[in-house]
Motif scaffolding. Structure first.
Motif, PDB file in Angstrom:
ATOM      1  N   ALA A 194       0.844  -1.210   0.000  1.00 50.58           N
ATOM      2  CA  ALA A 194       0.000   0.000   0.000  1.00 50.58           C
ATOM      3  C   ALA A 194       0.875   1.255   0.000  1.00 50.58           C
ATOM      4  N   ALA A 195       1.944   1.266   0.782  1.00 48.72           N
ATOM      5  CA  ALA A 195       2.855   2.426   0.808  1.00 48.72           C
ATOM      6  C   ALA A 195       3.512   2.603  -0.564  1.00 48.72           C
ATOM      7  N   TYR A 196       3.904   1.511  -1.183  1.00 45.55           N
ATOM      8  CA  TYR A 196       4.498   1.562  -2.522  1.00 45.55           C
ATOM      9  C   TYR A 196       3.499   2.105  -3.537  1.00 45.55           C
ATOM     10  N   ARG A 197       2.257   1.676  -3.438  1.00 46.00           N
ATOM     11  CA  ARG A 197       1.217   2.167  -4.353  1.00 46.00           C
ATOM     12  C   ARG A 197       0.972   3.667  -4.135  1.00 46.00           C
ATOM     13  N   LEU A 198       1.074   4.114  -2.886  1.00 46.48           N
ATOM     14  CA  LEU A 198       0.964   5.550  -2.612  1.00 46.48           C
ATOM     15  C   LEU A 198       2.114   6.299  -3.287  1.00 46.48           C
TER      16      LEU A 198
ATOM     17  N   HIS B 120       4.800   2.235   7.430  1.00 50.39           N
ATOM     18  CA  HIS B 120       3.508   1.618   7.733  1.00 50.39           C
ATOM     19  C   HIS B 120       3.522   1.086   9.157  1.00 50.39           C
ATOM     20  N   CYS B 121       2.334   0.993   9.707  1.00 50.10           N
ATOM     21  CA  CYS B 121       2.130   0.377  11.011  1.00 50.10           C
ATOM     22  C   CYS B 121       0.944  -0.568  10.845  1.00 50.10           C
ATOM     23  N   HIS B 122       0.459  -1.113  11.898  1.00 51.13           N
ATOM     24  CA  HIS B 122      -0.622  -2.090  11.801  1.00 51.13           C
ATOM     25  C   HIS B 122      -1.890  -1.498  11.186  1.00 51.13           C
ATOM     26  N   GLU B 123      -2.153  -0.224  11.409  1.00 49.93           N
ATOM     27  CA  GLU B 123      -3.398   0.394  10.954  1.00 49.93           C
ATOM     28  C   GLU B 123      -3.282   1.241   9.697  1.00 49.93           C
ATOM     29  N   ALA B 124      -2.071   1.559   9.242  1.00 49.06           N
ATOM     30  CA  ALA B 124      -1.964   2.530   8.155  1.00 49.06           C
ATOM     31  C   ALA B 124      -0.677   2.367   7.358  1.00 49.06           C
ATOM     32  N   ALA B 125      -0.744   2.877   6.137  1.00 49.08           N
ATOM     33  CA  ALA B 125       0.436   3.008   5.280  1.00 49.08           C
ATOM     34  C   ALA B 125       0.549   4.475   4.921  1.00 49.08           C
ATOM     35  N   ALA B 126       1.782   4.958   4.759  1.00 46.16           N
ATOM     36  CA  ALA B 126       1.986   6.376   4.466  1.00 46.16           C
ATOM     37  C   ALA B 126       3.178   6.545   3.529  1.00 46.16           C
TER      38      ALA B 126
ATOM     39  N   GLU C 210       2.901   5.373  13.383  1.00 48.70           N
ATOM     40  CA  GLU C 210       2.938   4.397  14.470  1.00 48.70           C
ATOM     41  C   GLU C 210       1.570   4.256  15.121  1.00 48.70           C
ATOM     42  N   SER C 211       1.257   3.041  15.489  1.00 45.94           N
ATOM     43  CA  SER C 211       0.014   2.741  16.196  1.00 45.94           C
ATOM     44  C   SER C 211       0.056   3.343  17.592  1.00 45.94           C
ATOM     45  N   LEU C 212      -1.080   3.767  18.062  1.00 44.64           N
ATOM     46  CA  LEU C 212      -1.149   4.329  19.407  1.00 44.64           C
ATOM     47  C   LEU C 212      -1.083   3.266  20.495  1.00 44.64           C
ATOM     48  N   ASP C 213      -1.169   2.017  20.131  1.00 46.57           N
ATOM     49  CA  ASP C 213      -1.126   0.965  21.144  1.00 46.57           C
ATOM     50  C   ASP C 213       0.291   0.554  21.526  1.00 46.57           C
ATOM     51  N   HIS C 214       1.303   1.247  21.021  1.00 49.83           N
ATOM     52  CA  HIS C 214       2.684   0.866  21.305  1.00 49.83           C
ATOM     53  C   HIS C 214       3.313   1.611  22.484  1.00 49.83           C
ATOM     54  N   TYR C 215       2.544   2.314  23.275  1.00 53.44           N
ATOM     55  CA  TYR C 215       3.119   3.043  24.402  1.00 53.44           C
ATOM     56  C   TYR C 215       3.487   2.072  25.516  1.00 53.44           C
ATOM     57  N   ASP C 216       4.719   2.175  25.960  1.00 51.26           N
ATOM     58  CA  ASP C 216       5.243   1.345  27.029  1.00 51.26           C
ATOM     59  C   ASP C 216       6.173   2.237  27.850  1.00 51.26           C
ATOM     60  N   GLU C 217       5.873   2.392  29.121  1.00 55.11           N
ATOM     61  CA  GLU C 217       6.648   3.315  29.956  1.00 55.11           C
ATOM     62  C   GLU C 217       8.126   2.939  30.041  1.00 55.11           C
ATOM     63  N   GLU C 218       8.439   1.655  30.060  1.00 56.02           N
ATOM     64  CA  GLU C 218       9.844   1.228  30.099  1.00 56.02           C
ATOM     65  C   GLU C 218      10.561   1.607  28.803  1.00 56.02           C
ATOM     66  N   LEU C 219       9.891   1.425  27.688  1.00 61.23           N
ATOM     67  CA  LEU C 219      10.463   1.824  26.406  1.00 61.23           C
ATOM     68  C   LEU C 219      10.666   3.340  26.379  1.00 61.23           C
ATOM     69  N   MET C 220       9.674   4.069  26.870  1.00 63.19           N
ATOM     70  CA  MET C 220       9.773   5.532  26.916  1.00 63.19           C
ATOM     71  C   MET C 220      11.032   5.961  27.666  1.00 63.19           C
ATOM     72  N   LYS C 221      11.331   5.314  28.764  1.00 62.65           N
ATOM     73  CA  LYS C 221      12.518   5.673  29.556  1.00 62.65           C
ATOM     74  C   LYS C 221      13.812   5.350  28.817  1.00 62.65           C
ATOM     75  N   MET C 222      13.767   4.369  27.932  1.00 66.38           N
ATOM     76  CA  MET C 222      14.967   3.980  27.186  1.00 66.38           C
ATOM     77  C   MET C 222      15.242   4.901  25.994  1.00 66.38           C
ATOM     78  N   VAL C 223      14.181   5.470  25.391  1.00 66.13           N
ATOM     79  CA  VAL C 223      14.373   6.200  24.133  1.00 66.13           C
ATOM     80  C   VAL C 223      14.118   7.702  24.228  1.00 66.13           C
ATOM     81  N   MET C 224      13.670   8.177  25.380  1.00 70.98           N
ATOM     82  CA  MET C 224      13.397   9.602  25.548  1.00 70.98           C
ATOM     83  C   MET C 224      14.337  10.175  26.604  1.00 70.98           C
ATOM     84  N   ASN C 225      14.786  11.414  26.380  1.00 72.02           N
ATOM     85  CA  ASN C 225      15.633  12.066  27.373  1.00 72.02           C
ATOM     86  C   ASN C 225      14.762  12.589  28.517  1.00 72.02           C
TER      87      ASN C 225
END
Length: 166
Positions: free
Chosen positions: A16-20, A59-65, A78-93
């Protein structure tokens, strides 16, 4: 276009992204031939016969762009269901963590910042190998006001485009 994804759903979204991309090239530039790609040393694709046309797909589970432009671009969805507080602490300052925690919807705040980081890294061709905690803080493109972001929040996903001002 190679479809390397194991899951059928991912293959369909990649297609779908390729077709876009094909549609954008046809509508914006009158290009009807199938795009042919080459890849730089970091793996960022470009169009072989159209070096002055820049694109990026996601693309994510719900969309292609897909985004196409006359200067370097990056996009992440990105899907909104991917929020994880531990991940947030690893990738955000610390500043970003505070901003997310103070947000009325930390899930949206996290995904918005994540898509900004990933779209910037895709625009520059750096990929996710960079220091994710400080991508937005240390980027020369941001410090030199050489790019800007456009983020749209949908009910199930967030999409951010990073545009080079050059």
């Amino acid at each position: 276009m190679e479809l390397r994804f194991r899951q059928e759903h991912d293959r369909r979204l990649s297609l779908a992204a390729y077709r876009l991309l094909q549609r954008a090239l046809r509508v914006e530039y009158g290009i009807t031939a199938a795009p042919e790609f080459e890849f730089d040393k970091r793996g960022k694709p470009s169009l072989i016969r159209h070096q002055k046309i820049f694109f990026n797909m996601s693309h994510c589970h719900e969309a292609a762009a897909c985004v196409v432009g006359s200067a370097s671009v990056g996009i992440d969805v990105e899907s909104l269901d991917h929020y994880d507080e531990e991940l947030m602490k690893m990738v955000m300052n610390a500043e970003e963590q505070q901003q997310i925690s103070a947000s009325p919807d930390p899930r949206i705040a996290f995904i918005r910042l994540w898509t900004m980081k990933e779209s910037l890294l895709k625009m520059t061709g750096e990929g996710l190998s960079s220091d994710l905690r400080n991508v937005l803080k240390n980027s020369p493109d941001i410090k030199n006001d050489a790019c800007y972001f456009h983020t749209t929040v949908y009910p199930q996903f967030v999409c951010t485009v990073c545009y080079s001002k050059n």
